[in-house]
Design a protein around this motif. Structure first.
Motif, short mmCIF file in Angstrom:
data_model
loop_
_atom_site.label_atom_id
_atom_site.label_comp_id
_atom_site.label_asym_id
_atom_site.label_seq_id
_atom_site.Cartn_x
_atom_site.Cartn_y
_atom_site.Cartn_z
N SER A 1 77.33 17.46 -10.84
CA SER A 1 77.75 18.65 -10.22
C SER A 1 79.17 18.73 -9.74
O SER A 1 79.66 19.62 -9.63
CB SER A 1 76.72 19.12 -9.25
N PRO A 2 79.49 17.38 -8.92
CA PRO A 2 80.79 17.51 -8.59
C PRO A 2 82.04 17.93 -9.12
O PRO A 2 83.00 18.49 -8.66
CB PRO A 2 81.20 16.16 -7.77
N TYR A 3 81.76 17.65 -10.50
CA TYR A 3 83.03 18.11 -11.58
C TYR A 3 83.32 19.57 -11.23
O TYR A 3 84.61 19.93 -11.34
CB TYR A 3 82.72 17.65 -12.84
N GLN A 4 82.34 20.23 -11.24
CA GLN A 4 82.44 21.86 -11.21
C GLN A 4 82.85 22.35 -9.69
O GLN A 4 83.66 22.98 -9.65
CB GLN A 4 81.58 22.33 -11.86
N TYR A 5 81.92 21.66 -8.85
CA TYR A 5 82.07 22.61 -7.41
C TYR A 5 82.88 21.82 -6.59
O TYR A 5 82.90 22.29 -5.31
CB TYR A 5 80.61 22.32 -6.88
N VAL A 6 83.32 20.46 -6.65
CA VAL A 6 83.83 19.73 -5.46
C VAL A 6 85.50 19.53 -5.99
O VAL A 6 86.21 19.31 -5.06
CB VAL A 6 83.23 18.17 -5.23
N TRP A 7 86.00 20.16 -6.93
CA TRP A 7 87.33 19.75 -7.44
C TRP A 7 88.34 20.48 -6.46
O TRP A 7 89.31 20.06 -5.96
CB TRP A 7 87.34 20.74 -8.75
N SER A 8 87.78 21.83 -6.06
CA SER A 8 88.66 22.47 -4.95
C SER A 8 89.02 21.47 -3.43
O SER A 8 90.10 21.71 -2.85
CB SER A 8 88.22 23.83 -4.52
#
Length: 441
Positions: free
Chosen positions: A38-45
């Motif tokens: 999940s970090p790929y989508q939600y932690v990039w920012s």
């Protein structure tokens, strides 16, 4: 007709005979893997800024990284689904561990902007593999509880990032982010390796065949006829309005000949576009309508949490009511919620704005539970990986709208109008759901 509880016992027993343990372990493994990627989508920012500072780049130079992530994550799923339906999930999951884990480890050592684009795109393919494998593990092992079990997996993808965010944000500095990326990459790689050892697909037709009927069929033709009747009854059985196993197992080519697929594809693009716009631009919207930085940060945190809960709650509910009705209500409320985001944002009503963001995310996110469940209901489970992956490719166009097109709309019309257009699209998708019905064979 057996009761729904009895049908649950039958499917659980048949799965245990095949696996040697409870089928829920399949869903648990799939959910853990979804949380890991999940970090790929939600932690990039959270890591975009320190990476840009480390490489002496303007942050806008990395703006296309997330767009590439959406394109490769969604675009990879059809070939992955096609392969998985024929060869099972194990080899693909091992490959995903190398791509998704290796992508983050590689980012820790990247020194050029093209390396960032390449590594994040390769990681996105790994994410796409895990997403396809996880969602369709639920569809294949739980024909009687599609909504709930796909909800568990997709909830982990939405809400799992909440476990990473504090660690990432605490260390989101030029000096600290390489260690963050290396550690997350190693955790992803090892976790997916373990998951690959657990996951397997059921044999073809396992959910339709009666164990007692199979034994009797070996003894007499009369028993074969009885088994056929029992299997036909299983296929016709419903649990709260949702078909347990489709009578016809549609290939992808056959699915493409049905109008239901194309209507659902348009709905998928509209709803995902509205939701991804909120996900990518909620902070910018809040800041540009005059809300403070704390409100903007809280709004971004609410989105994965509310979305994760929504996937589980609405997914479970859709097993008990008419699934098309669940779609209509969920998508319509998503659109109304996004219109409320605009209203409360413009009027600078902080509590109303945050509540509207949570409601929008809660009713947007279930699309990733409802659509795979309907695909299983309508087209069967034998080709479910490829069939849903093709529908999921609509996320690419939703991402284009939520990113580039939404940005253009903002420059042409302003933030409130751009968000209102997204809300209107979601309402249209909700109204379109009323037209859906199971295809006739």
């Amino acid at each position: 007709m057996p009761t729904s509880s009895q049908s649950d016992i039958d499917h659980a027993a048949r799965a245990r005979d095949v696996l040697g343990f409870s089928r829920w372990w399949q869903v648990a493994a799939a959910a853990v893997m979804m949380g890991l990627i999940s970090p790929y989508q939600y932690v990039w920012s959270s890591i975009e800024s320190p990476i840009a500072r480390s490489l002496a780049l303007d942050p806008t130079a990395l703006g296309f990284v997330f767009t590439l992530f959406v394109v490769f994550q969604a675009g990879s799923q059809f070939p992955v689904g096609w392969y998985r339906d024929r060869h099972g999930p194990r080899g693909l999951t091992l490959l995903a561990g190398l791509l998704a884990g290796g992508g983050y480890v590689g980012l820790a050592y990247a020194t050029e902007v093209w390396q960032l684009y390449l590594l994040y795109s390769l990681g996105a393919v790994g994410v796409g593999i895990v997403y396809t494998v996880a969602v369709n593990t639920a569809l294949k092992w739980f024909p009687d509880r599609r909504g709930l079990t796909t909800g568990v997996g997709t909830m982990a993808f939405a809400a799992g990032s909440a476990l990473f965010i504090p660690y990432v944000r605490t260390n989101a500095t030029v000096a600290g982010y390489p260690d963050v990326l290396r550690n997350m990459g190693l955790l992803i790689g090892v976790g997916l390796l373990v998951g690959a050892l657990v996951l397997r697909d059921p044999p073809s037709g396992w959910a339709d065949a009666s164990d007692e009927g199979d034994e009797a069929a070996a003894e007499s033709a009369d028993a074969e006829e009885t088994t056929d009747r029992a299997a036909e009854a299983d296929r016709a059985e419903t649990d709260g309005g949702a078909t347990l196993t489709a009578g016809k197992q549609y290939t992808t080519r056959e699915m493409l000949r049905t109008w239901q697929f194309w209507l659902m594809y348009a709905m998928f693009v509209f709803v995902s576009g509205a939701g991804l716009m909120l996900t990518a631009k909620s902070v910018s919207f809040a800041q540009n309508v005059g809300l403070n930085a704390v409100t903007a940060t809280i709004s971004a945190t609410l989105i994965p949490i509310a979305g994760g809960i929504g996937r589980l709650v609405v997914g479970d509910l859709s097993d008990r009511v008419d699934r098309e009705r669940a779609m209509a209500v969920s998508f319509t409320l998503c659109g109304i919620g996004l219109l409320a985001v605009v209203w409360f944002g413009v009027t600078n009503t902080v509590v109303g704005f945050l509540a509207a963001v949570a409601i929008t995310a809660f009713f947007w996110s279930p699309q990733y539970t409802l659509f795979p469940s309907v695909v299983g209901d309508y087209y069967g489970q034998e080709h479910s990986s490829a069939n849903y992956a093709l529908l999921y490719s609509g996320k690419m166009w939703g991402g284009v709208f939520g990113g580039g097109v939404a940005g253009w709309l903002v420059t042409q019309t302003g933030w409130p109008t751009a968000f209102a257009i997204g809300g209107g699209f979601a309402v249209l998708a909700g109204l379109a759901a009323v037209l859906l019905r199971e295809p006739s064979e």
